[in-house]
Design a protein around this motif. Structure first.
Motif, mmCIF file in Angstrom:
data_model
loop_
_atom_site.group_PDB
_atom_site.id
_atom_site.type_symbol
_atom_site.label_atom_id
_atom_site.label_comp_id
_atom_site.label_asym_id
_atom_site.label_seq_id
_atom_site.Cartn_x
_atom_site.Cartn_y
_atom_site.Cartn_z
ATOM 1 N N SER A 124 65.154 122.186 -21.713
ATOM 2 C CA SER A 124 64.311 122.265 -22.817
ATOM 3 C C SER A 124 64.286 123.205 -23.788
ATOM 4 O O SER A 124 64.370 122.627 -25.209
ATOM 5 C CB SER A 124 62.820 122.605 -22.002
ATOM 6 N N GLY A 127 67.165 121.673 -25.993
ATOM 7 C CA GLY A 127 66.726 120.505 -26.686
ATOM 8 C C GLY A 127 65.943 121.227 -28.088
ATOM 9 O O GLY A 127 66.056 120.543 -29.070
ATOM 10 N N GLY A 128 64.972 122.087 -27.758
ATOM 11 C CA GLY A 128 64.481 122.799 -29.091
ATOM 12 C C GLY A 128 65.247 123.317 -29.963
ATOM 13 O O GLY A 128 65.083 123.106 -31.234
ATOM 14 N N ALA A 155 54.575 121.593 -28.404
ATOM 15 C CA ALA A 155 54.487 122.766 -27.348
ATOM 16 C C ALA A 155 53.206 123.064 -26.996
ATOM 17 O O ALA A 155 53.069 123.402 -25.616
ATOM 18 C CB ALA A 155 55.426 123.786 -27.791
ATOM 19 N N VAL A 160 56.215 118.648 -20.822
ATOM 20 C CA VAL A 160 57.105 117.568 -20.643
ATOM 21 C C VAL A 160 56.901 117.277 -19.114
ATOM 22 O O VAL A 160 57.081 118.141 -18.197
ATOM 23 C CB VAL A 160 58.609 117.948 -20.976
ATOM 24 N N GLN A 163 62.561 116.665 -16.552
ATOM 25 C CA GLN A 163 63.346 116.347 -17.315
ATOM 26 C C GLN A 163 64.075 114.943 -16.900
ATOM 27 O O GLN A 163 64.928 114.771 -16.177
ATOM 28 C CB GLN A 163 64.543 117.305 -17.208
ATOM 29 N N PRO A 166 68.326 113.191 -18.260
ATOM 30 C CA PRO A 166 68.733 114.101 -19.088
ATOM 31 C C PRO A 166 70.038 114.177 -19.475
ATOM 32 O O PRO A 166 70.635 114.279 -20.728
ATOM 33 C CB PRO A 166 68.861 115.373 -18.128
ATOM 34 N N TYR A 203 55.709 113.036 -22.329
ATOM 35 C CA TYR A 203 54.835 114.119 -22.525
ATOM 36 C C TYR A 203 53.372 113.672 -21.932
ATOM 37 O O TYR A 203 53.052 112.644 -21.839
ATOM 38 C CB TYR A 203 54.389 114.203 -24.078
#
Length: 219
Positions: A124, A127-128, A155, A160, A163, A166, A203
């Motif tokens: 995560s 990814g950010g 956020a 989320v 995962q 992925p 989400y």
């Protein structure tokens, strides 16, 4: 540790996003100044900025409080993501530097490597960083600001749901970087739009905590 005055806004925002300052909780200048080790002046400026960003609201007889967004406002954020991120990727394809490209490729390699492992806890954060770097590569200060604010607010309002996919997610990001590397703006836009739309299903809205004030009492 005392936080420099210029970091107060970031510090308050981070505490709101993480839930340290719950939705609806009061934000008094005196308590915040003491909390972050600064005077009330930068706190006042920070609260004005955070109000403009939608993290803080002002209530009659209560003053500044952490905002309590509605479900519709939260849903709108995901829609804005599907519109703005493709624009950012298209701009990045036209304006990216070699340094941006090097960082993006490095993040993709790392993400793809980690995605194949059983433990994916740090994906995560990776990814950010990927999406933040892609935004920076757009070379558009206004768009970068909007995308980063959007990232923080999503956020804050969402978690989320695991995962999901992925390996596929990082393959999609690799394809986006390939398009950016070739300066193919339309392909970068299309791939990012698809990537964002697929991410929306992962989400789930956070359940707001019951608001408490800065001294621990109920509001």
């Amino acid at each position: 540790m005392r936080i420099p005055a210029h970091s107060v806004c970031t510090a308050i925002r981070d505490d709101i996003v993480s839930g340290v300052l719950p939705r609806g909780s009061r934000l008094t200048e005196e308590v915040l100044a003491r909390r972050y080790g600064v005077s009330r002046v930068p706190v006042r400026e920070a609260l004005r900025t955070l109000q403009a960003e939608g993290f803080v609201t002002t209530r009659r007889h209560a003053g500044a409080c952490v905002a309590e967004p509605t479900a519709q406002e939260a849903a709108d954020l995901l829609e804005m993501r599907t519109l703005l991120e493709p624009l950012g990727a298209a701009r990045a394809a036209s304006r990216r530097t070699d340094s941006h490209l090097k960082v993006l490729r490095g993040l993709v390699r790392l993400g793809q490597e980690r995605a194949r492992r059983p433990e994916t806890a740090d994906l995560s954060a990776l990814g950010g960083w990927f999406h933040e770097t892609l935004a920076q590569a757009s070379g558009s200060p206004g768009l970068i600001t909007l995308l980063l604010q959007l990232k923080h607010k999503i956020a804050w309002m969402y978690v989320v749901e695991g995962q999901q996919r992925p390996v596929e997610v990082w393959a999609e990001r690799g394809a986006i970087v390939d398009a950016v590397a070739r300066r193919d703006a339309e392909r970068a836009r299309a791939l990012t739009a698809l990537h964002a739309e697929r991410a929306v299903s992962a989400y789930r809205m956070r359940i707001p905590q019951r608001a408490v004030n800065m001294t621990g009492g109920r509001i």
